[in-house]
Design an enzyme around this catalytic site. Sequence first.
Site, PDB file in Angstrom:
ATOM      1  N   ASP A 103     102.015  38.376  55.425  1.00  0.00           N
ATOM      2  CA  ASP A 103     101.371  37.873  56.633  1.00  0.00           C
ATOM      3  C   ASP A 103     100.746  36.513  56.387  1.00  0.00           C
ATOM      4  O   ASP A 103     100.313  35.843  57.327  1.00  0.00           O
ATOM      5  CB  ASP A 103     100.281  38.855  57.107  1.00  0.00           C
ATOM      6  CG  ASP A 103     100.885  39.980  57.927  1.00  0.00           C
ATOM      7  OD1 ASP A 103     102.057  39.864  58.326  1.00  0.00           O
ATOM      8  OD2 ASP A 103     100.189  40.981  58.167  1.00  0.00           O
ATOM      9  N   ASP A 144     108.010  47.540  61.333  1.00  0.00           N
ATOM     10  CA  ASP A 144     106.732  47.342  60.656  1.00  0.00           C
ATOM     11  C   ASP A 144     106.137  48.681  60.200  1.00  0.00           C
ATOM     12  O   ASP A 144     106.519  49.762  60.683  1.00  0.00           O
ATOM     13  CB  ASP A 144     105.778  46.641  61.634  1.00  0.00           C
ATOM     14  CG  ASP A 144     104.751  45.774  60.915  1.00  0.00           C
ATOM     15  OD1 ASP A 144     104.523  45.978  59.726  1.00  0.00           O
ATOM     16  OD2 ASP A 144     104.168  44.904  61.589  1.00  0.00           O
TER      17      ASP A 144
HETATM   18  C1  GLA Z   1     101.768  43.339  60.799  1.00  0.00           C
HETATM   19  C2  GLA Z   1     102.880  42.348  60.566  1.00  0.00           C
HETATM   20  C3  GLA Z   1     102.663  41.134  61.419  1.00  0.00           C
HETATM   21  C4  GLA Z   1     102.606  41.534  62.866  1.00  0.00           C
HETATM   22  C5  GLA Z   1     101.520  42.573  63.073  1.00  0.00           C
HETATM   23  C6  GLA Z   1     101.550  43.127  64.471  1.00  0.00           C
HETATM   24  O1  GLA Z   1     100.563  42.866  60.301  1.00  0.00           O
HETATM   25  O2  GLA Z   1     102.961  42.022  59.218  1.00  0.00           O
HETATM   26  O3  GLA Z   1     103.695  40.191  61.199  1.00  0.00           O
HETATM   27  O4  GLA Z   1     103.852  42.032  63.241  1.00  0.00           O
HETATM   28  O5  GLA Z   1     101.659  43.651  62.172  1.00  0.00           O
HETATM   29  O6  GLA Z   1     100.581  44.083  64.681  1.00  0.00           O
END
Ligand code: GLA
Length: 730
Positions: A549, A479
Amino acid sequence: MSITFDKAANIFQLNTKAVSYLIGIADEKYIGHIYFGKKLDNCQGGYALLRTDEKPFVPSKNERDKAAFADAFPYEYPTSGAGDYREPCLSVRTAQGCRICELVYTGHEIIDGKPGLYGLPSTFPKEGAAAQTLEITCEDAYIGLKAVLCYSIFEDSDAVIRSVRLINESKEPLYIERVLSACMDMDDESFEMLTLTGSWARERHMTRCPAAYGKHTASSVRGCSSHQEHPFAALLTPGTTQDTGEVYAMHFVYSGNFLALCQKSQYESVRMVMGIHPEGFEWVLDPWESFQTPEVVCVYSDQGLGKMSRTLHDLYRGHLIRSPYLHKKRPVLINNWEATYFEFDSDKLAAIAKDAKEAGIEMLVMDDGWFGKRNLDDSSLGDWTVNEEKLPGGLPALVERVKAEGLSFGIWFEPEMVSPDSDLFRAHPDWAIQVPGRIPTQSRAQYVLDLSRPEVVDYVCECVAKILRSADISYVKWDMNRQFTDLGSTFLPPKRQGELPHRYILGVYELQERLITEFPDLLLENCASGGGRFDPGMLYYSPQIWCSDDTDAVERLAIQEGTALLYPLSCMGAHVSACPNHIVGRSTSFETRGHVALGGTFGYELDITKLSVEEKEMVKKQIVLYHQYGNLVREGDYYRIASWQENHRYDCWEVAAKDQSEAVVTYVQVLAGANVRSRKIRLKGLDGKAMYRLEGTEKTFGGQVLMYGGVLIEPQEGDYRSKVLHFIRM
Ligand code: GLA
C-alpha cells in the site's frame, strides 16, 4: 537433467544443468542428505559424507549410542522422538498418546514428469520439456505411517522442488502435529541467514544476520504469509554479494502460516527446515487417508544472490504462473483508491476514465466501496450487491460508460471477509471464524469467513462470479485485509479445530481456481492490505500481486528490491500515486515515481482529473516508456546493481534481454551529495563482444566497457531524482 540411483553406492543423484543434489541410504535405512551444490559428474566417494562410520556410532554397531547417532546424522527428513534433538520436520501422536516416529527407507520410484499436488499450487513442467521426479518411500512400521519424499527437477532450471506425502497405513487415526515440507542438513559453521522482514506498508526488506548457535526463524501464524516475515530463508557464505558467494535458499509455495527455521547444532552443522507452521496446527489422519504438504523450492547458487534471483524468476515465469497474461503486456490501469477512497459515483469514475484515456491509460479499476452500503470500511463485506445510489443502473451501466470512454474495466473484491454490519453476517453469524462464547476480535471492523465450510466457499464463489457475469469485467483485484485471531470453526468437530488454518488456505485456493476456470481471460491481481500475501502460492492463480500500500517512490525502492530478490518484475504491482504521499507524506518528482513504477506492472493510483497539464503530459510520456520497455522488464534477466538500503545514497537495477540485445538501467539518486562526481555504474549480462548504443544519443559503448568499466551517471540536483538508460546492441 537426470535422476539416477547408484545401487552399489546407495546414492540418489539429481542433476540439473549446474547443480547436483545427493541423497544416501545408510545401512540402517535412514535417509541422509549428502550434498547440494555445484554439479558433480559422478558421486563416487560421496557416501562417506554421511559419516556413518565416524563417532557418534552407528546404531547397528552400538545400540547404546543410537541417540548420539540420531542427533548428528544429516537427515533428509528428520522426525521427533527418536534421538534427533534438532528441529524436526515431522511429529506424530498416536491414538495412545505416543510421539515417536522414525522413518526408514522402503523403496523408491523415479518417474518422468512431475505430478501436480491436489488442491495446492505447485510448479509444473513446461509443455514439451522434460521433468523428472524422485519419490522415496519410507515408513515407521510401529505406528503404520508411510511418508513419500518427493523431489522434482526441470530440464531448464537449477531448482530442486520438494514436498512430502503422508499416508496412514494403520488401523487407528494418527494425529499429525507437525509436517514440514523440506529439510537441508549442512556442515558449515559460519553461514549468514537472509530473510525478508517488514510490516504493513514496509514489506519485504532484506535482513541479514549471522546464523549463530541456536535457532533463527522467519514465520507467520497470522493466517497468511504476511507483511511481517516472508516464507523464504537463505543461508549464505559470509560476504556473499550479488555476484559471489554460495547461497542455499528455500522458498515456500504456500500462502498461509509458515515456519522457516535455521539451527546451528552442537557439532556446528546447520539445519534449515521449512513448512506449514506447527503452531495451532494438527491434522487428524484417519486410516488410509493421506496428507500432502505444499512444496518448497530449493535453490543453490555459487554466484551469489543474483543467480539465485534469476533462477527463481525463471522458475516462476516458466513453471508456476499459469495466467494467459504471463507473457502479455498488461493494460496500463488507473485505480481509484487513493483518488477517491470511498467517495465516488459513476460520474466521478467516468471523469477519471475520460482523462485517463486521453493520457493513454487502458483500464479503470474501481476499488473498495461499490457494494452494499459501504461508505467507510465498517460495513457490507459479504454483501456483494452494487450500491445503486453511487452507481445508478448498476455495473452494466457503469462498465458501458467506461468502455465508451475507451477503457476496459476492473473491479475490487474482498471475498474472504464479512463485516459484522452486513446482511450476510446477520443471516449466518456462524460463518465467521470464531470460538463460540467468546467475542471475536475485530480488525478493520471485520471478521474472516470460515472457508473450511464448503457452503461458504460456494457462497463466496457465486457472489464473485455473479458480478463478473453481469458485465464486461476484465480484471479483479482480490484483497484480504485482516489477519487471523480467535481461531475456531463452528463447522469442524473439536478434534479437527487444528486443521482450520490449512483448510482455510485450501478454501482460498479452491475459490481462485474456480474463478480462473470460469473466467479464463480474467486478469487477476492478488492483494492483502498491500503485500500481505505476496507469495509463490498466489502466483499460481494470479500473474501479479499488489506489492504494498506504500506507493512512495523511495519506500518502494526497498520494497521492490526485496520483492525482486525472489519474484520476476512482471508480478510486482507498482503504481504512480499523488504527492505528498498518503502514507509517508514525502514528495518526490513525478518522473521518479514513474521510473520506480516501471520496475513493476505499472499503473496509476491517483485522481488524474486533478493533475496539472504538465503532469498529464508526463503521464503520456511514462506510458510511452512503458510500451517501450514493458516487454523487456517482463521477460528479461534482472540484475541488482546497487541498493540504497546498503549505500544510503542511490539505487540501481538493470534488466537485460535474454539474448543480450538490449538492457534498461534504472538509477535513482535518493539523496543528493555536496561536491560529488559522476557515479560509475557497471552493467551486467551484456554481450562483451558487441557494441551498444545509448538510446536517444549517438554515444556507443563496447559491451565489455559497460560491464567492466561502467557508464558514468552525472549527479543531479536535489533528492529523489532518477534516470532510465536504454542500451541497444548495434
Ligand atoms: C487494501 C488494499 C488497498 C485498497 C484497500 C481498500 O488496503 O491494499 O489497495 O484496495 O484495501 O479497502
